[in-house]
Design a protein around this motif. Structure first.
Motif, PDB file in Angstrom:
ATOM      1  N   ALA A 146       1.938  -5.086   1.752  1.00  0.00           N
ATOM      2  CA  ALA A 146       1.611  -5.648   0.440  1.00  0.00           C
ATOM      3  C   ALA A 146       1.306  -4.544  -0.564  1.00  0.00           C
ATOM      4  CB  ALA A 146       0.420  -6.590   0.553  1.00  0.00           C
ATOM      5  N   THR A 147       1.823  -4.709  -1.761  1.00  0.00           N
ATOM      6  CA  THR A 147       1.522  -3.752  -2.829  1.00  0.00           C
ATOM      7  C   THR A 147       0.295  -4.177  -3.622  1.00  0.00           C
ATOM      8  OG1 THR A 147       3.040  -4.906  -4.320  1.00  0.00           O
ATOM      9  CG2 THR A 147       3.935  -3.071  -3.040  1.00  0.00           C
ATOM     10  N   SER A 148      -0.019  -5.467  -3.596  1.00  0.00           N
ATOM     11  CA  SER A 148      -1.231  -5.977  -4.243  1.00  0.00           C
ATOM     12  C   SER A 148      -1.517  -7.368  -3.703  1.00  0.00           C
ATOM     13  CB  SER A 148      -1.079  -6.016  -5.764  1.00  0.00           C
ATOM     14  OG  SER A 148      -0.035  -6.885  -6.132  1.00  0.00           O
ATOM     15  N   ALA A 149      -2.769  -7.797  -3.850  1.00  0.00           N
ATOM     16  CA  ALA A 149      -3.172  -9.097  -3.311  1.00  0.00           C
ATOM     17  C   ALA A 149      -4.080  -9.816  -4.289  1.00  0.00           C
ATOM     18  CB  ALA A 149      -3.885  -8.926  -1.972  1.00  0.00           C
ATOM     19  N   SER A 164     -12.206  -6.771   2.814  1.00  0.00           N
ATOM     20  CA  SER A 164     -11.456  -6.195   3.938  1.00  0.00           C
ATOM     21  C   SER A 164     -10.087  -5.688   3.490  1.00  0.00           C
ATOM     22  CB  SER A 164     -11.299  -7.226   5.053  1.00  0.00           C
ATOM     23  OG  SER A 164     -12.562  -7.582   5.593  1.00  0.00           O
ATOM     24  N   LEU A 165      -9.396  -6.472   2.663  1.00  0.00           N
ATOM     25  CA  LEU A 165      -8.084  -6.041   2.173  1.00  0.00           C
ATOM     26  C   LEU A 165      -8.226  -4.794   1.309  1.00  0.00           C
ATOM     27  CD1 LEU A 165      -6.591  -9.536   1.308  1.00  0.00           C
ATOM     28  CD2 LEU A 165      -5.755  -7.984   3.095  1.00  0.00           C
ATOM     29  N   ALA A 166      -9.261  -4.753   0.459  1.00  0.00           N
ATOM     30  CA  ALA A 166      -9.483  -3.572  -0.380  1.00  0.00           C
ATOM     31  C   ALA A 166      -9.764  -2.343   0.464  1.00  0.00           C
ATOM     32  CB  ALA A 166     -10.635  -3.835  -1.349  1.00  0.00           C
ATOM     33  N   VAL A 170      -5.375  -1.987  -0.085  1.00  0.00           N
ATOM     34  CA  VAL A 170      -4.559  -2.917  -0.868  1.00  0.00           C
ATOM     35  C   VAL A 170      -5.302  -3.221  -2.175  1.00  0.00           C
ATOM     36  CG1 VAL A 170      -3.461  -5.190  -0.934  1.00  0.00           C
ATOM     37  CG2 VAL A 170      -3.655  -3.958   1.246  1.00  0.00           C
ATOM     38  N   PRO A 171      -4.669  -3.059  -3.333  1.00  0.00           N
ATOM     39  CA  PRO A 171      -5.316  -3.477  -4.583  1.00  0.00           C
ATOM     40  C   PRO A 171      -5.539  -4.996  -4.572  1.00  0.00           C
ATOM     41  CG  PRO A 171      -3.452  -2.014  -5.029  1.00  0.00           C
ATOM     42  CD  PRO A 171      -3.371  -2.389  -3.581  1.00  0.00           C
ATOM     43  N   LEU A 231       0.937 -10.872  -2.188  1.00  0.00           N
ATOM     44  CA  LEU A 231       0.119 -11.490  -1.141  1.00  0.00           C
ATOM     45  C   LEU A 231      -0.956 -12.320  -1.817  1.00  0.00           C
ATOM     46  CD1 LEU A 231      -0.976 -11.926   1.724  1.00  0.00           C
ATOM     47  CD2 LEU A 231      -2.122  -9.710   1.559  1.00  0.00           C
ATOM     48  N   VAL A 232      -0.968 -13.616  -1.543  1.00  0.00           N
ATOM     49  CA  VAL A 232      -1.983 -14.518  -2.095  1.00  0.00           C
ATOM     50  C   VAL A 232      -2.671 -15.220  -0.927  1.00  0.00           C
ATOM     51  CG1 VAL A 232      -2.453 -16.507  -3.561  1.00  0.00           C
ATOM     52  CG2 VAL A 232      -0.661 -14.873  -4.214  1.00  0.00           C
ATOM     53  N   LEU A 233      -3.983 -15.125  -0.897  1.00  0.00           N
ATOM     54  CA  LEU A 233      -4.799 -15.812   0.108  1.00  0.00           C
ATOM     55  C   LEU A 233      -5.649 -16.850  -0.599  1.00  0.00           C
ATOM     56  CD1 LEU A 233      -6.092 -16.174   2.944  1.00  0.00           C
ATOM     57  CD2 LEU A 233      -7.724 -14.383   2.284  1.00  0.00           C
TER      58      LEU A 233
END
Length: 390
Positions: A146-149, A164-166, A170-171, A231-233
């Protein structure tokens, strides 16, 4: 019976392999060494811990989330049937039907848990949800590239996952309609600290906005801003999985099964525990809804004990821990709101006391374990907070 294959051995059946279900199996076996114990779970994996899924597992810090090795269940003669979705429950004939098979029982424990609620906006199918180990593994795999979330929702799962993603590099933008995370529940001062802890991990918190649409390129907000994201959560809440209980005629309050402090449901021989239950608490003097790991474990243990013919009741003060990056917050509360609160800054941490009437009803701490332990006692004993409210 139709074409259903018959399984004739009885004993206890537990529906669900989360903390409540596994604790129920363990405590039942401790009190009854001979009756069959069977767990039916829709999950394909052996029972695992969910708290690490949005934290250490998502960060890539661990792969070991199993509650117990397979041998642990074998040693206790606890049978687990995985990928077995229970289609219906017949309390009259004491049987559950799963995958075309009829399972008779003497006692039933419903620990069905809750499932994520998908967001309501157009393009919602593009968002990932996080509840199961399979969900977490897929999310972690996607995070590699992923380039960003964007994370939608600033509840604890949303805050944990965004952090956690940061921390993976991951931005991340965390967006939510509430101006601050958990402000209504915890108060403004605590919510500001929670926001700061999220931002400290490198994630960016944007409150007071709603997602209008999820597109292939990202998300479009109601203020006209579009955030590019591959990436969308969606961490937009959960719903107790009580359908089979409702269809079988058990008493429910909304989507939760009503149970006593022994976890016994309205129908004899049926118990419920964890997210799917609304249990009476002996100390609080009312029914209390819980959504957290330790409380589900406690309720499961009570259900298993009582299903085996012993007696115990729910008296522990509900509570949980949450980790935002490297920061761990600890919380005890009845969950019924509060009249007054006081925020105390310790420099390297904080405590928030919550009070209703003359009784402590909650405590939230960060790097203040002595206050956390004191708060649990004060809540249980319905005593005042240790200092005046502002």
């Amino acid at each position: 019976m139709g074409n259903h294959a018959e399984v004739t051995n009885l004993g206890v059946i537990i529906v669900g392999s989360g903390p409540a279900g596994v604790a129920a199996a363990e405590s039942f076996r401790e009190h009854d060494s001979t009756a069959p114990v069977r767990i039916l779970t829709a999950d394909a994996d052996l029972p695992y811990a969910r708290p690490p899924l949005s934290k250490e597992f998502l960060r890539g810090a661990t792969d070991d989330v199993a509650l117990h090795p397979a041998q642990w269940f074998d040693d206790r003669d606890i049978e687990i049937t995985r990928s077995a979705t229970v289609d219906r429950l017949d309390v009259g004939e004491r049987a559950v039907y799963a995958g075309g098979q009829r399972h008779g029982y003497d006692t039933l424990i419903l620990a069905c848990g809750a499932a994520p609620v998908a967001p309501p906006m157009p393009g919602a199918q593009r968002a990932r949800l996080l509840r199961s180990l399979a969900d977490a593994a897929a999310l972690r795999d996607k995070a590699h590239t992923a380039t960003s979330a964007v994370v939608i929702g600033s509840g604890f799962i949303g805050c944990e996952a965004a952090a956690s993603l940061a921390m993976r590099g991951v931005p991340v933008t965390l967006v939510a309609p509430e101006p601050l995370p958990q402000e209504k529940r915890l108060g403004t001062a605590a919510a500001e600290r929670l926001r700061d802890l999220v931002n400290d991990t490198g994630a960016r918190h944007v409150g007071g906005v709603s997602v209008q649409e999820i597109t292939e390129a990202g998300v479009r907000l109601d203020n006209g801003v579009t955030i590019d994201s591959d990436l969308v959560l969606a961490a937009t809440g959960v719903e107790p999985q009580s359908r089979i209980a409702a269809e079988a005629g058990l008493s429910l309050d909304g989507s939760r099964i009503i149970v006593g402090s022994d976890m016994g449901a309205s129908t004899p021989g049926v118990y419920a525990a964890g997210d799917v239950a609304l249990a009476y608490h002996e100390v609080a003097g009312r029914r209390v809804a819980i959504e957290h790991w330790q409380d589900a474990t406690d309720q499961g243990a009570i259900a298993g004990t009582c299903a085996a013919g012993s007696q115990t009741k729910w008296v522990g003060v509900p509570g949980f821990w949450t980790s935002i990056g490297e920061a761990t917050l600890k919380y005890h509360a009845w969950g019924g709101g509060y009249e007054r609160s006081r925020f105390i800054d310790h420099g390297d941490g904080f405590t928030v006391w919550y009070e209703s009437g003359d009784a402590t009803v909650g405590v939230l701490t960060y790097n203040a374990d002595a206050d956390y332990d004191l708060g649990e006692r004060l809540i249980a004993e319905q005593r005042p907070c240790p200092m005046p409210m502002e």
